[in-house]
Write a protein that holds these residues in place. Structure first.
Motif, PDB file in Angstrom:
ATOM      1  N   THR A 129       1.361  -1.163  -0.146  1.00  0.00           N
ATOM      2  CA  THR A 129       0.002   0.176  -0.126  1.00  0.00           C
ATOM      3  C   THR A 129       1.031   1.524   0.203  1.00  0.00           C
ATOM      4  O   THR A 129       0.568   2.661  -0.640  1.00  0.00           O
ATOM      5  N   THR A 130       1.993   0.766   0.397  1.00  0.00           N
ATOM      6  CA  THR A 130       2.987   2.310   0.273  1.00  0.00           C
ATOM      7  C   THR A 130       3.349   2.578  -0.676  1.00  0.00           C
ATOM      8  O   THR A 130       3.225   3.753  -1.232  1.00  0.00           O
ATOM      9  N   THR A 131       4.089   1.534  -1.869  1.00  0.00           N
ATOM     10  CA  THR A 131       4.106   1.501  -2.587  1.00  0.00           C
ATOM     11  C   THR A 131       2.807   2.160  -3.843  1.00  0.00           C
ATOM     12  O   THR A 131       3.023   3.070  -4.594  1.00  0.00           O
ATOM     13  N   ILE A 132       2.059   1.487  -3.730  1.00  0.00           N
ATOM     14  CA  ILE A 132       0.728   2.647  -4.272  1.00  0.00           C
ATOM     15  C   ILE A 132       0.306   4.091  -4.541  1.00  0.00           C
ATOM     16  O   ILE A 132       0.093   4.655  -4.756  1.00  0.00           O
ATOM     17  N   ASN A 133       0.200   4.061  -3.024  1.00  0.00           N
ATOM     18  CA  ASN A 133       0.587   5.607  -2.233  1.00  0.00           C
ATOM     19  C   ASN A 133       1.296   6.639  -2.660  1.00  0.00           C
ATOM     20  O   ASN A 133       1.421   8.100  -3.046  1.00  0.00           O
ATOM     21  N   MET A 134       2.866   5.769  -2.738  1.00  0.00           N
ATOM     22  CA  MET A 134       3.643   6.605  -3.373  1.00  0.00           C
ATOM     23  C   MET A 134       2.983   6.289  -4.956  1.00  0.00           C
ATOM     24  O   MET A 134       3.370   7.814  -5.774  1.00  0.00           O
ATOM     25  N   ILE A 135       3.022   5.794  -5.743  1.00  0.00           N
ATOM     26  CA  ILE A 135       2.486   6.034  -7.125  1.00  0.00           C
ATOM     27  C   ILE A 135       1.714   6.924  -8.116  1.00  0.00           C
ATOM     28  O   ILE A 135       1.622   7.706  -8.353  1.00  0.00           O
ATOM     29  N   THR A 136       0.776   7.262  -6.215  1.00  0.00           N
ATOM     30  CA  THR A 136      -0.676   8.135  -6.496  1.00  0.00           C
ATOM     31  C   THR A 136      -0.626   9.049  -6.248  1.00  0.00           C
ATOM     32  O   THR A 136      -1.435   9.780  -6.344  1.00  0.00           O
ATOM     33  N   ASN A 137       0.668   9.308  -5.130  1.00  0.00           N
ATOM     34  CA  ASN A 137       1.395  10.849  -5.310  1.00  0.00           C
ATOM     35  C   ASN A 137       0.710  10.952  -3.765  1.00  0.00           C
ATOM     36  O   ASN A 137       0.017  12.167  -3.467  1.00  0.00           O
ATOM     37  N   PHE A 138      -0.618   9.729  -3.067  1.00  0.00           N
ATOM     38  CA  PHE A 138      -1.050  10.119  -2.110  1.00  0.00           C
ATOM     39  C   PHE A 138       0.717  10.728  -0.994  1.00  0.00           C
ATOM     40  O   PHE A 138       0.221  10.825   0.219  1.00  0.00           O
ATOM     41  N   SER A 139       1.399   9.933  -1.162  1.00  0.00           N
ATOM     42  CA  SER A 139       3.049   9.798  -0.263  1.00  0.00           C
ATOM     43  C   SER A 139       4.134  10.054  -1.339  1.00  0.00           C
ATOM     44  O   SER A 139       3.869   9.548  -2.695  1.00  0.00           O
ATOM     45  N   LYS A 140       4.896  10.793  -0.596  1.00  0.00           N
ATOM     46  CA  LYS A 140       6.205  11.108  -1.608  1.00  0.00           C
ATOM     47  C   LYS A 140       7.331  10.195  -1.245  1.00  0.00           C
ATOM     48  O   LYS A 140       7.422   9.888  -0.117  1.00  0.00           O
TER      49      LYS A 140
END
Length: 251
Positions: free
Chosen positions: A45-56
């Motif tokens: 999920t952290t990887t997905i969040n970085m791809i979708t730009n919810f996390s840098k």
């Protein structure tokens, strides 16, 4: 086939000591379904969040259809269905999809109407989303994600909470959009669905991508018949599996 999503050595560290993702790299091409699989807490999920730009990402680079992942232009290239159903519950289903169409500048509502019909949620479209079941919210989010015909579709645990008919429809739609050259990234715990749906998988364990490749190649590499067994071996969980079998055998 060209790379629509490129993830190059991305890392994420929390509180300067907790490594959530460690130098993960993979690509998803046009007309390809890529499954990102791993245990809870592995970094999916952290990887997905970085791809979708919810996390840098702290390090590395993400590009979507040749565009820098953090750019507004890149965000218009993908559709996203998160695991958590974060949608405005004070809107009706119709209001929400109408808003999404305006945001993505979609004028033709044919696809929206047809998808609402096949998912059998037309009777709820003028009711508040807050009264929807989990499955109905998931269907609504999926419709919203594909209205603008994105180059990349990102799904985090897409089958959770769906009834059997909805799962079948989801899978048929994924096959349809793959045939139309959409790149599809699925993060899932459902290894049976991953084996039947995905062209390639990446296995994340303890924040690292420990395997990446076509399923048939991974089955051959590990001399296994099932993705579940490859997952256990690649994740370093084989001994755990032996222990579990021993306990179950003694019950």
């Amino acid at each position: 086939m060209i790379d629509i999503l490129k993830v190059d050595n991305i890392s994420k560290v929390y509180n300067k000591k907790v490594i959530a993702v460690d130098q993960v790299s993979f690509q998803v091409k046009t007309g390809e379904i890529y499954g990102l699989i791993g245990p809870n807490g592995s970094g999916k999920t952290t990887t997905i969040n970085m791809i979708t730009n919810f996390s840098k990402a702290d390090t590395g680079e993400i590009t979507i259809n040749g565009l820098k992942g953090s750019s507004l232009a890149a965000r218009s290239q993908f559709g996203y269905v998160p695991d958590e159903l974060l949608i405005p519950e004070t809107l009706t289903g119709f209001e929400y999809l109408s808003f999404m169409m305006k945001m993505y500048e979609v004028d033709d509502d044919y696809a929206m109407k047809e998808l609402v019909k096949i998912f059998r949620i037309e009777d709820a479209m003028h009711s508040l989303i807050g009264g929807y079941s989990h499955g109905m919210k998931k269907k609504l989010q999926f419709i919203a994600a594909i209205l603008h015909q994105p180059k990349l579709l990102i799904l985090d645990e897409p089958f959770r909470g769906l009834d059997p008919e909805a799962v079948i429809i989801f899978k048929k739609l994924l096959g349809h959009y793959r045939a139309k050259n959409t790149a599809i990234l699925i993060a899932t715990h459902d290894l049976l669905s991953a084996q039947s749906l995905c062209d390639k998988v990446g296995i994340i364990s303890k924040a690292e991508l420990v395997e990446d490749g076509k399923i048939k190649d991974l089955l051959r590499k590990y001399s296994m018949n099932q993705l579940e067994d490859v997952f256990m071996a690649a994740s370093g969980l084989s001994e755990r599996g032996i222990e579990i079998d021993k306990v179950i055998g003694n019950l």
